[in-house]
Enzyme design. Structure first.
Site, mmCIF file in Angstrom:
data_model
loop_
_atom_site.group_PDB
_atom_site.id
_atom_site.type_symbol
_atom_site.label_atom_id
_atom_site.label_comp_id
_atom_site.label_asym_id
_atom_site.label_seq_id
_atom_site.Cartn_x
_atom_site.Cartn_y
_atom_site.Cartn_z
ATOM 1 C CB SER A 41 -0.864 0.080 1.346
ATOM 2 O OG SER A 41 -0.308 0.425 2.992
ATOM 3 C CG HIS A 149 -1.362 -5.439 4.121
ATOM 4 N ND1 HIS A 149 -1.077 -4.476 5.300
ATOM 5 C CD2 HIS A 149 -0.382 -4.763 2.757
ATOM 6 C CE1 HIS A 149 -0.017 -3.491 4.675
ATOM 7 N NE2 HIS A 149 0.029 -3.544 3.461
ATOM 8 C CD GLU A 158 -0.293 -1.675 9.150
ATOM 9 O OE1 GLU A 158 0.139 -1.613 9.706
ATOM 10 O OE2 GLU A 158 -0.216 -1.732 7.300
ATOM 11 C CD GLU A 193 2.686 -4.508 7.673
ATOM 12 O OE1 GLU A 193 2.121 -4.258 8.943
ATOM 13 O OE2 GLU A 193 2.855 -3.864 6.519
ATOM 14 C CG ASP A 228 -1.464 2.173 8.674
ATOM 15 O OD1 ASP A 228 -2.256 2.588 8.275
ATOM 16 O OD2 ASP A 228 -0.317 1.742 7.986
ATOM 17 C CD GLU A 269 0.544 3.441 10.118
ATOM 18 O OE1 GLU A 269 1.234 3.447 11.308
ATOM 19 O OE2 GLU A 269 1.266 3.534 9.143
ATOM 20 C CG ASP A 295 2.958 5.245 6.064
ATOM 21 O OD1 ASP A 295 3.636 5.524 6.125
ATOM 22 O OD2 ASP A 295 1.863 4.077 5.949
ATOM 23 C CE LYS A 320 6.014 2.240 6.030
ATOM 24 N NZ LYS A 320 4.115 1.999 5.302
ATOM 25 C CG HIS A 348 7.669 -4.120 9.149
ATOM 26 N ND1 HIS A 348 6.962 -5.177 9.046
ATOM 27 C CD2 HIS A 348 6.258 -3.520 9.295
ATOM 28 C CE1 HIS A 348 5.554 -4.965 8.791
ATOM 29 N NE2 HIS A 348 4.894 -4.161 9.495
ATOM 30 C CE LYS A 371 3.031 -0.017 11.049
ATOM 31 N NZ LYS A 371 2.019 0.988 10.674
#
Ligand code: PGA
Ligand code: ZN
Length: 398
Positions: A41, A149, A158, A193, A228, A269, A295, A320, A348, A371
């Site tokens: 993403s 994901h 998430e 993840e 997230d 997030e 993010d 990141k 990550h 994270k």
């Protein structure tokens, strides 16, 4: 002078079984390696990564001839490669290519200085926490996966447990215990993840399930909740698709306010799309006791982070390294954000490698949080185990 004697790039696999690059830099007979993760993403303002073959060719044809013979100093090498690339988004040499060189070079320097990586990195950060013996780090474990994901599952990408135990060791093991316990609710697949994937698209049930486990284990003071949303992925240009509903930014904002009253959510997030600073600002003002984190909004980009802070849109940023492409720029953003009182969360990507650089980075900069997925896949466990190694190493120095 520790001159670079060799630079190599090669192809390895990431956690999705997709090729990525590993880079090796050598100086004075010492080798440093780094491998680069990949997001799914991906924010539209991130620096651009190239396919591994192109990255490796750039290393062989352009970068190696330019930096072999130069001092192994990641800051100087970063400066040179940014200049050589010559683009705003590193699309010429590739953000993955440049970052691989940058991180591998930092590892060579740490080895030549006979320091642990976190110890070597800490000299570049202005925060005071590097001197502390105890690592003051909140662990964000993504234990339920949805959105891009997962196949199926909720729209929200998430579902995190936000863990602050007595110390880092307790946080990691407590998180892993809760994750294992959650299997009684979701017996099926795991996502990119490592989080569990519910069979149905219910955006609230994962929060109920996690809350139940937290209550059963009586760890409410140590374990809170985080999301997230990765809302850019749910946005059609006008509305957000959440379950059966299409929500306006205003309706989505109200949904978050209701959710945060019902559940102990302390971390949110990307609650809105990457261009909607205004909704971030309103939510941050209205919600209580919850970090609003950028993010895709901030993409580890100096100007974007500055704008988000000026607009009072965020109280935290995700960092990141491959969103920007050099360690030097990562360091600048962290120092800037921390100086402004913004919490830093080192992260990550969803397509990971076994490289645990971010664990050392999180400790070195005194990040608020890290994270790194669920303790389910080797690539994520590598980061948790590196954090534990650092924790034990620091403890033995007492
Ligand atoms: P990505 O997702 O690594 O697939 O981009 C992670 C995130 O959105 O935080
Ligand atoms: Zn995100």
């Amino acid at each position: 002078m520790d001159k670079i004697s060799n630079v190599r790039g090669r192809k390895i696999l990431n956690s999705r079984g997709i090729p990525t690059i590993e880079v090796e830099v050598e100086a004075k007979g010492v080798r440093g390696r780094a491998s680069i993760p990949e997001g799914k993403s991906v924010g539209k303002y991130e620096a651009v990564s190239l396919p591994p073959e192109e990255a490796i060719e750039n290393i062989r044809e352009k970068i190696a001839p330019a930096i072999i013979g130069k001092e192994a100093n990641f800051k100087e090498i970063d400066r040179e490669l940014i200049k050589m690339d010559g683009t705003e988004n590193k699309s010429n040499l590739g953000a993955n290519t440049i970052l691989g060189i940058s991180l591998a070079c930092a590892r060579v320097q740490a080895k030549l200085e006979k320091k642990s990586l976190f110890d070597f990195l800490s000299q570049f950060f202005s925060s005071e926490s590097e001197d502390k013996k105890e690592i003051d780090l909140t662990v964000l474990m993504n234990i339920v996966n949805g959105g891009m994901h997962a196949f199926g599952g909720p729209d929200i990408q998430e579902y995190h447990i936000v863990i602050k135990g007595e110390n880092l060791e307790e946080s990691i093991f407590l998180g892993a215990e809760i994750y294992r316990e959650m299997r009684k609710f979701f017996k099926g697949n795991i996502g990119d993840e490592g989080g569990l994937v519910p069979r149905f698209n219910d955006n609230q049930f994962p929060l109920e399930a996690i809350s139940r486990v937290i209550a059963e284990k009586q760890v409410r003071k140590k374990v809170r909740l985080g999301l997230d949303v990765a809302a850019s992925q749910l946005f059609d240009g006008e509305k957000y698709k959440l379950g059966q509903a299409l929500l306006s930014p205003q309706a989505l904002l109200e949904f978050y306010l209701r959710l945060s009253k019902k559940f102990d959510i302390v971390y949110l997030e990307d609650p809105f799309c990457e261009d909607d600073y205004n909704s971030f600002t309103i939510l941050k003002e209205k919600i209580e006791g919850c970090l609003i984190v950028g993010d895709d909004l901030t993409v580890t980009h100096f100007e974007k982070t500055k704008k988000a802070i000026e607009e009072e849109a965020i109280s935290g940023i995700v960092v990141k390294p491959n969103q920007v492409g050099t360690l030097s720029e990562v360091i600048d953003i962290i120092n800037f954000a921390q100086k402004k009182g913004i919490k830093v969360i080192i992260s990550h990507r969803s397509g990971e490698t076994n490289d645990s650089f971010i664990a050392d980075l999180a400790v070195a900069c005194g990040a608020w949080g890290i994270k790194t997925g669920a303790p389910a896949r080797g690539e994520e466990v590598a980061k948790y185990n590196r954090l534990l190694e650092i924790y034990y190493e620091k403890k033995s120095q007492d």
